[in-house]
Every structure is written in structure tokens, then in C-alpha cells.
Motif scaffolding. Structure first.
Motif, PDB file in Angstrom:
ATOM      1  N   ARG A   4      10.195 -58.094  64.695  1.00 32.71           N
ATOM      2  CA  ARG A   4      10.579 -59.143  66.052  1.00 32.71           C
ATOM      3  C   ARG A   4       9.449 -59.307  66.748  1.00 32.71           C
ATOM      4  N   MET A  46       7.738 -58.591  72.075  1.00 30.03           N
ATOM      5  CA  MET A  46       9.122 -58.027  72.560  1.00 30.03           C
ATOM      6  C   MET A  46       9.489 -56.701  72.134  1.00 30.03           C
ATOM      7  N   LYS A  63       9.713 -65.457  65.803  1.00 30.72           N
ATOM      8  CA  LYS A  63      11.024 -65.023  65.312  1.00 30.72           C
ATOM      9  C   LYS A  63      11.157 -65.339  67.079  1.00 30.72           C
ATOM     10  N   VAL A  77      14.665 -64.410  68.642  1.00 32.31           N
ATOM     11  CA  VAL A  77      14.780 -62.633  69.655  1.00 32.31           C
ATOM     12  C   VAL A  77      15.073 -63.147  70.891  1.00 32.31           C
ATOM     13  N   TYR A 102      17.484 -62.525  73.669  1.00 27.33           N
ATOM     14  CA  TYR A 102      17.487 -61.338  74.675  1.00 27.33           C
ATOM     15  C   TYR A 102      18.088 -61.478  76.314  1.00 27.33           C
TER      16      TYR A 102
END
Length: 257
Positions: free
Chosen positions: A21, A25, A56, A59, A63
Motif C-alpha cells: 500500500r 496508508m 497504488k 488504495v 478507503y
């Protein structure tokens, strides 16, 4: 004022976690460090965020797309394909998530989000891996009062090496790990006038080089000194130290209730 957060780097120095990630994060106390940073700003009443994504980035998008869902009680009516939300615990945030490219440098990421800023209105600019107990309200006022185009927060990082004070070859004094190893650094909490983005040429521009050096040379960069807590999560060691602080219940950056 809006808050621009850089969240697109590879995080190679903490690859134990970042291979899965993006670094912002990585969790501290069960929450992404990005969340901690946003809570710091929100505590001071700054609730509009522009997050610069890259590595990424999906991600981060996932979220926030599911943020309300994960922080609420709700009833799912499968027959009518409806969700009825009950108690919710989400923050009053407005979050704009922008894909600024996988290989774009820090200045280039800022240039790519210019359209999401308010023309003529100063904004905060920070990295997605640093926490502090900076008085962000005072920082914004300091910027407004001095009238220059850019403010950088100057901090003394935790010392890593013992310092020697010497006369010739004789050691006069030894200080174990003085804060900042006796120096100040860029603490990563900026307040900027939108016009500074004109100094960014393209995606390859590193904010900390041409633009920031140019602002300093032109007398347009002023330092706001912060003598309190500051930490950047660069390595797994840093992450573990932040975890320990959070677990102790005395995390210095936690100013909110």
C-alpha cells in the motif's frame, strides 16, 4: 483554507509495508497515517483536502469511497436495494482525490492539482507521512501577517547522533543526541500562495529544489519555527516509535478529543 497532501510516492525506505500500500496508508494505531494528518488539520477547522495520488492510489480511493460505510451503523434492505444509515462517526471532510501520476515529482504533483485550489487563496501543503503538534491556526496567521508568498515550518528533528563540542583535538563537551543534531530542517508544513505554482515547470520538477530554492533566493520564503513534537514516518523504526506513542495514550500530535 484548503489542504494539499502529497500521497503518491513509493515509500522505498519503508518497503516492508509499502509494497502492499502507499506509505500514507500505513497504519498507526489502526488508522492510516494520512488519517492522523487530516485529523490534525480538522482539529483547527481545516476540512477541505486535495490528496495527490500516485503509487497504488486506488488504495486511498477505496478507503475514502467506503469511509462512511466503515464508520456507521446501517441496515441493508436487500429486497429494495437500499441502505439506511443510523449512527455515523465520520468527520466533516471534503476530500478530492487526484491521480497525479506514478512517476511525478513533488512539484509536478502540486501543479497537477492547481485547478482544485481557490484562485488567490493561500493553502496548506504537506507530506503524507509527517505528524506534529504544530499550531496550524497560528501558522496560517503567521503566513498572512508576513505577506510573503511561502511559509515553511522549521523543526528540529529527533537527534540521532551524539554531538562533540571541540577545541582542536580536545572534546570540551559531549551531548547525547541533541534535537536536530543542532540544526533545523524543513518540517513539511507549508502555507503557500497559489502563485508559487508558476515556479513548477512540469512533472519532473522537485518542489524542494528549483521552486523552494528560488523562493528563498527571492526573499519570498519565511520560516515558522516549531519547537514542539515532530516526526516523519520514513522507516519501519519510525513507524514502530509512532505506534508506541499512540499505544501509550500520549501521542503528542493528537490534539483532537
Amino acid at each position: 483554507m484548503k489542504v494539499v497532501i502529497l500521497a503518491g510516492g513509493l515509500g522505498t525506505r519503508i518497503s516492508e509495508e509499502s509494497h502492499l500500500r502507499p506509505k500514507p496508508m500505513i497504519e498507526v494505531g489502526g488508522r492510516p497515517i494520512l488519517w492522523h494528518i487530516m485529523k490534525m488539520f480538522s482539529h483547527h477547522g481545516f476540512n477541505e483536502f486535495v490528496v495527490c495520488l500516485g503509487y497504488k492510489g486506488y488504495v486511498v480511493k477505496e478507503y475514502f469511497a467506503n469511509y462512511v460505510l466503515h464508520n456507521a451503523d446501517f441496515t441493508v434492505d436487500l429486497a429494495n436495494r437500499a441502505i439506511d444509515y443510523h449512527a455515523t462517526k465520520h468527520e466533516p471532510w471534503k476530500v478530492t482525490l487526484v491521480d497525479t501520476g506514478a512517476d511525478t515529482m513533488t512539484g509536478g504533483r502540486l501543479k497537477r492539482v492547481r485547478e482544485f485550489l481557490t484562485p488567490g487563496e493561500p493553502f496548506f501543503f504537506t507530506y503524507g507521512d509527517g505528524v506534529a503538534d504544530v499550531d496550524l491556526t497560528a501558522l496560517a496567521k503567521f503566513h498572512a501577517d508576513h505577506g510573503k508568498r511561502a511559509t515553511v515550518t522549521a523543526v528540529a528533528p529527533p537527534g540521532r547522533y551524539g554531538a562533540l563540542e571541540m577545541t582542536g583535538d580536545r572534546v570540551d563537551r559531549f551531548v547525547e543526541k541533541p534535537p536536530g543534531d543542532n540544526g533545523l530542517i524543513n518540517g513539511g508544513f507549508f502555507v503557500l500562495d497559489p502563485s508559487v505554482i508558476d515556479r513548477v515547470e512540469d512533472d519532473a520538477t522537485v518542489w524542494e529544489l528549483g521552486p523552494l530554492e528560488g523562493l528563498a533566493a527571492d526573499g519570498e520564503l519565511i520560516a515558522y519555527r516549531h519547537d514542539g513534537f515532530w516526526a516523519a514516518m520514513d522507516t519501519l523504526r519510525d513507524k514502530n516509535q509512532l505506534e508506541s506513542l499512540w499505544a501509550s495514550g500520549k501521542a503528542p500530535w493528537r490534539q483532537w478529543a
